[in-house]
Write a protein that holds these residues in place. Structure first.
Motif, PDB file in Angstrom:
ATOM      1  N   ARG A  75      58.253  78.410 -20.654  1.00 49.17           N
ATOM      2  CA  ARG A  75      57.464  77.173 -20.560  1.00 49.17           C
ATOM      3  C   ARG A  75      58.133  76.179 -19.618  1.00 49.17           C
ATOM      4  N   ASP A  76      59.463  76.072 -19.708  1.00 50.51           N
ATOM      5  CA  ASP A  76      60.197  75.185 -18.810  1.00 50.51           C
ATOM      6  C   ASP A  76      60.040  75.632 -17.355  1.00 50.51           C
ATOM      7  N   CYS A  77      60.089  76.936 -17.145  1.00 49.50           N
ATOM      8  CA  CYS A  77      59.897  77.465 -15.792  1.00 49.50           C
ATOM      9  C   CYS A  77      58.513  77.085 -15.266  1.00 49.50           C
ATOM     10  N   ASP A  78      57.509  77.279 -16.092  1.00 49.36           N
ATOM     11  CA  ASP A  78      56.148  76.969 -15.676  1.00 49.36           C
ATOM     12  C   ASP A  78      55.997  75.483 -15.357  1.00 49.36           C
ATOM     13  N   ALA A  80      58.249  73.413 -14.344  1.00 50.38           N
ATOM     14  CA  ALA A  80      59.029  73.009 -13.174  1.00 50.38           C
ATOM     15  C   ALA A  80      58.609  73.745 -11.902  1.00 50.38           C
ATOM     16  N   GLY A  81      57.617  74.628 -12.006  1.00 58.15           N
ATOM     17  CA  GLY A  81      57.182  75.366 -10.826  1.00 58.15           C
ATOM     18  C   GLY A  81      58.081  76.529 -10.458  1.00 58.15           C
ATOM     19  N   ILE A  82      58.857  77.013 -11.420  1.00 56.73           N
ATOM     20  CA  ILE A  82      59.737  78.164 -11.179  1.00 56.73           C
ATOM     21  C   ILE A  82      58.930  79.436 -11.389  1.00 56.73           C
ATOM     22  N   ARG A  83      58.886  80.285 -10.375  1.00 56.63           N
ATOM     23  CA  ARG A  83      58.045  81.482 -10.427  1.00 56.63           C
ATOM     24  C   ARG A  83      58.851  82.780 -10.371  1.00 56.63           C
ATOM     25  N   GLU A  84      60.158  82.661 -10.492  1.00 50.27           N
ATOM     26  CA  GLU A  84      60.990  83.869 -10.414  1.00 50.27           C
ATOM     27  C   GLU A  84      62.247  83.668 -11.239  1.00 50.27           C
ATOM     28  N   VAL A  85      62.702  84.737 -11.905  1.00 50.88           N
ATOM     29  CA  VAL A  85      63.971  84.735 -12.623  1.00 50.88           C
ATOM     30  C   VAL A  85      64.723  86.015 -12.258  1.00 50.88           C
ATOM     31  N   PHE A  86      65.982  86.058 -12.654  1.00 51.05           N
ATOM     32  CA  PHE A  86      66.809  87.242 -12.426  1.00 51.05           C
ATOM     33  C   PHE A  86      67.316  87.704 -13.785  1.00 51.05           C
ATOM     34  N   TYR A 112      54.948  87.458 -22.184  1.00 51.67           N
ATOM     35  CA  TYR A 112      54.791  86.026 -22.431  1.00 51.67           C
ATOM     36  C   TYR A 112      54.256  85.279 -21.222  1.00 51.67           C
ATOM     37  N   SER A 113      54.603  85.746 -20.017  1.00 51.30           N
ATOM     38  CA  SER A 113      54.188  85.030 -18.796  1.00 51.30           C
ATOM     39  C   SER A 113      52.875  85.561 -18.233  1.00 51.30           C
ATOM     40  N   GLY A 114      52.381  86.672 -18.793  1.00 47.53           N
ATOM     41  CA  GLY A 114      51.171  87.273 -18.251  1.00 47.53           C
ATOM     42  C   GLY A 114      51.366  87.820 -16.849  1.00 47.53           C
ATOM     43  N   GLY A 115      52.607  88.154 -16.518  1.00 39.24           N
ATOM     44  CA  GLY A 115      52.900  88.698 -15.193  1.00 39.24           C
ATOM     45  C   GLY A 115      53.039  87.652 -14.100  1.00 39.24           C
ATOM     46  N   SER A 116      53.082  86.372 -14.475  1.00 41.22           N
ATOM     47  CA  SER A 116      53.151  85.314 -13.456  1.00 41.22           C
ATOM     48  C   SER A 116      54.568  85.044 -12.972  1.00 41.22           C
TER      49      SER A 116
END
Length: 275
Positions: A75-78, A80-86, A112-116
């Motif tokens: 949710r925090d990523c979404d 803040a506009g973060i679209r990638e993690v490692f 959880y992200s629906g592939g986003s």
């Protein structure tokens, strides 16, 4: 010319250091160290993303306490506009929660992200001290359908990286591969770090005398330019350079310029075949 990403450590004051030295829009990956925890990684990632950087937080599977924590992170990523993690397994010997491996973590990220959210994974041209080469390969094959790309461990040999990519292709792993390259750092610090993470084999050049060793080291500092030049001879196999900065951000711009120059077509004629 290789695209370049900068890996940073979320130490105290890192956001201010980045703002002073790194142009907006740069892709920054933020590590997740056991003594820092995911909280510090995410705070730095969210702040940097909101400032205008492309932030990629590292998520260590074994550090996550429960699935609700992961849901909150996404949710925090979404927001803040973060679209990638490692995604990594993590260095702690015992999982703090339900995730023992990066593959388990990636399954829930996808759900959880629906592939986003794109997810990068680690690759090991020189192997892993605790995992066999066959197991590492099987692990990549198992989770490549959930991954967007591979980032290699810090390596100092262009042939090892190129051979690793060739191995992945032969075995059916078709993910883009980013080459993990050390930035300009003092040689003593570099040797210490490389020994700790198990990439000493490709550092044997440090004890050799000759033109290549002299090019790789300028005084007491390591330069990534000759290694990148060696990689540039196989540019069709390498997606880009993942630069381990060790938070030496004043040198980050110079490192990027050196990488760009080494990979430029007019630099290939004088580039060494390997590093």
């Amino acid at each position: 010319m290789f695209p370049t990403r900068l890996e940073i450590i979320p130490s105290e004051g890192i956001v201010e250091k980045v703002r002073a030295a790194v142009p907006l829009g740069t892709t920054l990956t933020i590590t997740c160290l056991p003594h820092h925890g995911i909280g510090r990684t995410m705070r730095a990632a969210v702040e940097l993303s909101r400032l205008g950087y492309r932030a990629v937080p590292h998520l260590a599977a074994r550090a996550l306490e429960d699935r609700s924590q992961l849901a909150g992170i996404l949710r925090d990523c979404d927001g803040a506009g973060i679209r990638e993690v490692f995604a990594v397994g993590g260095d702690t010997p015992r999982p703090a929660g339900p995730y023992g491996t990066s593959a388990e973590l990636m399954e829930d990220i996808a759900q959880y992200s629906g592939g986003s959210i794109a997810v990068g994974v680690a690759g090991y041209p020189e192997g892993h001290p605790a995992v066999s080469g066959l197991d590492l390969l099987e692990d990549l094959l198992t989770k490549q359908h959930m991954a967007s790309h591979v980032v290699t461990q810090m390596c100092f040999s262009a042939p090892k990286i190129v051979d690793f990519v060739a191995l992945l292709r032969r075995e059916g792993v078709d993910l883009p591969v980013w080459a993990g390259v050390a930035g300009a750092v003092p040689r003593t610090k570099l040797v210490s770090l490389a020994t700790q993470i198990g990439v000493g084999t490709s550092l044997k050049f440090l004890s050799r005398k000759g033109p290549l060793a002299r090019r790789l080291l300028s005084g007491d500092r390591y330069s990534p330019a000759p290694l990148v030049a060696g990689l540039a001879e196989n540019q069709d196999r390498i997606a880009g350079i993942h630069l381990y900065t060790f938070n030496s951000l004043d040198a980050a711009a110079a490192n990027q310029a050196a990488a760009d120059h080494a990979a430029a077509p007019d630099a290939l004629g004088t580039a060494p075949a390997s590093a």
